[in-house]
Motif scaffolding. Sequence first.
Motif, PDB file in Angstrom:
ATOM      1  N   LEU A  90       0.894  -1.142   0.089  1.00 56.86           N
ATOM      2  CA  LEU A  90      -0.203   0.033  -0.106  1.00 56.86           C
ATOM      3  C   LEU A  90       0.961   1.193   0.040  1.00 56.86           C
ATOM      4  CD1 LEU A  90      -2.771  -0.819   2.607  1.00 56.86           C
ATOM      5  CD2 LEU A  90      -2.932  -1.046   0.127  1.00 56.86           C
TER       6      LEU A  90
ATOM      7  N   GLU B  60      -0.754   7.234  -0.258  1.00 54.50           N
ATOM      8  CA  GLU B  60      -2.021   7.671  -0.572  1.00 54.50           C
ATOM      9  C   GLU B  60      -3.003   6.811  -0.019  1.00 54.50           C
ATOM     10  OE1 GLU B  60      -4.671   9.073  -4.456  1.00 54.50           O
ATOM     11  OE2 GLU B  60      -2.522   9.287  -4.472  1.00 54.50           O
ATOM     12  N   GLN B  61      -2.816   5.311  -0.425  1.00 55.65           N
ATOM     13  CA  GLN B  61      -4.002   4.564  -0.123  1.00 55.65           C
ATOM     14  C   GLN B  61      -4.107   4.478   1.537  1.00 55.65           C
ATOM     15  OE1 GLN B  61      -1.935   1.483  -2.445  1.00 55.65           O
ATOM     16  NE2 GLN B  61      -3.895   0.776  -2.971  1.00 55.65           N
ATOM     17  N   ARG B  62      -3.043   4.472   2.039  1.00 56.97           N
ATOM     18  CA  ARG B  62      -2.942   4.302   3.702  1.00 56.97           C
ATOM     19  C   ARG B  62      -3.702   5.695   4.365  1.00 56.97           C
ATOM     20  NH1 ARG B  62       1.064   0.875   5.880  1.00 56.97           N
ATOM     21  NH2 ARG B  62       2.361  -0.131   4.254  1.00 56.97           N
TER      22      ARG B  62
ATOM     23  N   ARG C  92      -5.882   7.505   2.729  1.00 64.26           N
ATOM     24  CA  ARG C  92      -7.502   7.169   2.530  1.00 64.26           C
ATOM     25  C   ARG C  92      -8.067   6.387   3.396  1.00 64.26           C
ATOM     26  NH1 ARG C  92      -9.191   9.516  -1.662  1.00 64.26           N
ATOM     27  NH2 ARG C  92      -7.198   9.482  -2.917  1.00 64.26           N
TER      28      ARG C  92
END
Length: 331
Positions: free
Chosen positions: A185, A188-190, A192
């Motif tokens: 991950l 940015e994914q974390r 979000r």
Amino acid sequence: MSSTELPGVRSTAELSSQVGAVRVAEGEQLRTVTLPGLELAVRVRPPRRTGLPPALFVHGLGGSSQNWSDLMARLADTVDGEALDLPGFGWSPPPADRDYSVTAFARAVIRHLDAAGRGPVHLFGNSLGGAVSTRVAAVRPGLVSTLTLVSPALPELRVQKSAVPTALLAVPGVAALFNRLTQGLGAEQRTRGVTELCYGDPSRVTPEGFRNAVEEMERRMALPYFWEAMTRSSRGIVDAYTLGGQHGLWRQAQRVLAPSLLVYGGRDQLVSYRMAHKAAAAYRGSRLLCLPEAGHVAMMEYPEVVAAAFRELLSDTGTGESDRYSEDGRG
């Protein structure tokens, strides 16, 4: 929620000169604190006029002092605000003794207030910071004028499913497993994922605020003690939940003498909304603000509403401007 902070540690009264590329909200200043075995980063919002009483803001697990920037800005005409980074979070390095318990965090807050001579203060706490602030108010009532808690982390018999992963961090080996499972991950994914967990309505986060949070996530994940701080702090919360007798958090809530404001979000996925009335009964003479659309960080989602409720608390309890300061603000 994590955010951007400051590097370096100096004396309690010295402004940090090592700000570098760190973002500081307009009107804020950065200070650093050195105490034996403890270094704290402190974010300062100078009051708009002299004579205003001091306030201290304490963030939650994985958060930082900047979680309070919006609320501090709205209260700059009401209090002389400081927000600290708990040891191991924000820009504060890990504590020398690697003690991340609720009691150790409360001790750090007390040591800072004693060293700075700022008490009594209007004390604010969110989540873990709410448990820490409760303990401070219970054991050192003379340091606290009022207590404002946003989704305080108090023991629950039925933990929400969405809060289980955070609790599992307290189990030995689980943090390393989480790290391996999430290595793919990106920041940015974390970010979000954290936003969706902490906000009642993630769309309230501005694009700029999200970009800043992503940058901070990248910085935090690169720190060698990131997982240690998260793991041991999670374990500290679980340990605090299991304490009984006079050291239990619910018992300490009953010992709080300061006028209290409790803020709960109807969409909170970490602290159950159903705990609101139990908490209101525990903190004697408290007032309760329930925000149906808010999540875990109401002071970030609805700072104007929280600020108005706090001003009402001051007005109704007569705990506003302090006479402990002279006209030049020096005391």
